[in-house]
Design an enzyme around this catalytic site. Structure first.
Site, PDB file in Angstrom:
ATOM      1  N   CYS A  46       0.869  -1.181   0.000  1.00  0.00           N
ATOM      2  CA  CYS A  46       0.000   0.000   0.000  1.00  0.00           C
ATOM      3  C   CYS A  46       0.905   1.230   0.000  1.00  0.00           C
ATOM      4  CB  CYS A  46      -0.981  -0.017   1.173  1.00  0.00           C
ATOM      5  SG  CYS A  46      -0.213   0.054   2.806  1.00  0.00           S
TER       6      CYS A  46
ATOM      7  N   ASN B  94       2.351   1.489   4.288  1.00  0.00           N
ATOM      8  CA  ASN B  94       2.683   0.211   4.949  1.00  0.00           C
ATOM      9  C   ASN B  94       2.427   0.278   6.461  1.00  0.00           C
ATOM     10  OD1 ASN B  94       5.538  -2.034   5.374  1.00  0.00           O
ATOM     11  ND2 ASN B  94       3.428  -2.549   4.971  1.00  0.00           N
TER      12      ASN B  94
ATOM     13  N   CYS C 299      -1.291   0.920   7.454  1.00  0.00           N
ATOM     14  CA  CYS C 299      -2.730   0.666   7.657  1.00  0.00           C
ATOM     15  C   CYS C 299      -3.213  -0.590   6.918  1.00  0.00           C
ATOM     16  CB  CYS C 299      -3.562   1.874   7.205  1.00  0.00           C
ATOM     17  SG  CYS C 299      -3.274   3.363   8.176  1.00  0.00           S
ATOM     18  N   ARG C 300      -3.242  -0.554   5.575  1.00  0.00           N
ATOM     19  CA  ARG C 300      -3.862  -1.639   4.801  1.00  0.00           C
ATOM     20  C   ARG C 300      -2.958  -2.851   4.608  1.00  0.00           C
ATOM     21  NH1 ARG C 300      -5.179   2.113  -0.158  1.00  0.00           N
ATOM     22  NH2 ARG C 300      -3.229   2.985   0.669  1.00  0.00           N
ATOM     23  N   SER C 301      -1.763  -2.641   4.072  1.00  0.00           N
ATOM     24  CA  SER C 301      -0.937  -3.824   3.767  1.00  0.00           C
ATOM     25  C   SER C 301      -0.466  -4.585   5.010  1.00  0.00           C
ATOM     26  CB  SER C 301       0.237  -3.473   2.844  1.00  0.00           C
ATOM     27  OG  SER C 301       1.078  -2.494   3.392  1.00  0.00           O
TER      28      SER C 301
ATOM     29  N   ASP D 130      -8.359   3.752   1.416  1.00  0.00           N
ATOM     30  CA  ASP D 130      -7.342   4.132   2.395  1.00  0.00           C
ATOM     31  C   ASP D 130      -8.036   4.662   3.656  1.00  0.00           C
ATOM     32  OD1 ASP D 130      -5.260   5.103   3.837  1.00  0.00           O
ATOM     33  OD2 ASP D 130      -4.295   6.116   2.149  1.00  0.00           O
TER      34      ASP D 130
HETATM   35  P1  4NP Z   1      -1.722   2.867   4.151  1.00  0.00           P
HETATM   36  O1  4NP Z   1      -2.346   4.219   4.747  1.00  0.00           O
HETATM   37  O2  4NP Z   1      -1.218   3.203   2.757  1.00  0.00           O
HETATM   38  O3  4NP Z   1      -2.886   1.922   4.116  1.00  0.00           O
HETATM   39  O4  4NP Z   1      -0.626   2.443   5.090  1.00  0.00           O
HETATM   40  C1  4NP Z   1      -1.617   5.400   4.820  1.00  0.00           C
HETATM   41  C2  4NP Z   1      -0.720   5.581   5.836  1.00  0.00           C
HETATM   42  C3  4NP Z   1      -0.017   6.761   5.937  1.00  0.00           C
HETATM   43  C4  4NP Z   1      -0.207   7.759   4.995  1.00  0.00           C
HETATM   44  C5  4NP Z   1      -1.103   7.558   3.960  1.00  0.00           C
HETATM   45  C6  4NP Z   1      -1.805   6.385   3.868  1.00  0.00           C
HETATM   46  N1  4NP Z   1       0.491   8.968   5.114  1.00  0.00           N
HETATM   47  O5  4NP Z   1       0.207   9.890   4.321  1.00  0.00           O
HETATM   48  O6  4NP Z   1       1.412   9.099   5.959  1.00  0.00           O
END
Ligand code: 4NP
Length: 144
Positions: free
Chosen positions: A3, A6, A8-10, A114
């Site tokens: 994702c 790295n 939240c989702r992955s 997201d």
């Molecule tokens: P992820 O979510 O891609 O599912 O891990 C996010 C985590 C952090 C950020 C964006 C999306 N960020 O902008 O820091």
């Protein structure tokens, strides 16, 4: 599992997939990474850890990594959460073989939303990831 951050989702996809794979006695290696490097070295987001724990999965000891080209050689399949991840990962691929390893995690061109800016999304996203992990296990088992 890839994702953006790295965190939240992955990490959910990694931890749930590993749990389900072990439950079936399969010795597949599961990992995750982000196309962005802001959170490298961090544990998953506390909201992901909490929702995973609610459903019996422990993702608390995972550690964020930045996706890099060597991962094309390390893994047979690269599953990405949304189309921007797909674009970013494909931009690093150098061969047709590498490009072919990369697929969207969900079916039918759908994206894993997201949840970073929306606390209410963690539970539906986690359940969507869990259901699709079960499907991927069947898909991969049929390929061996
Ligand atoms: P992820 O979510 O891609 O599912 O891990 C996010 C985590 C952090 C950020 C964006 C999306 N960020 O902008 O820091």
């Amino acid at each position: 599992m890839v994702c953006l951050g790295n965190i939240c989702r992955s990490p959910l996809a990694e931890g749930i997939m590993r749990h389900l794979v072990l439950e079936q006695g399969l010795n597949w290696e599961i990992a995750s990474a982000g196309t962005g490097n802001w959170h490298v070295g961090e544990a998953p987001d506390a909201r992901s850890i909490a929702i995973a724990r609610k459903y019996g999965y422990d993702i608390s000891r995972q550690c964020a990594r930045h996706f890099n080209h060597s991962m094309f050689n390390m893994y047979d399949h690269i599953l990405v959460m949304d189309r921007s991840n797909l674009r970013d990962v494909l931009a690093l691929a150098k061969t047709e073989g590498e490009r072919k390893k990369v697929r969207l995690f969900l079916e039918a061109d759908a994206e894993v939303r997201d949840p970073w800016y929306d606390n209410a999304l963690f539970e539906p996203v986690m359940l969507e990831i869990e259901a699709r992990c079960r499907q991927w296990i069947e898909i991969f088992k049929n390929q061996i």
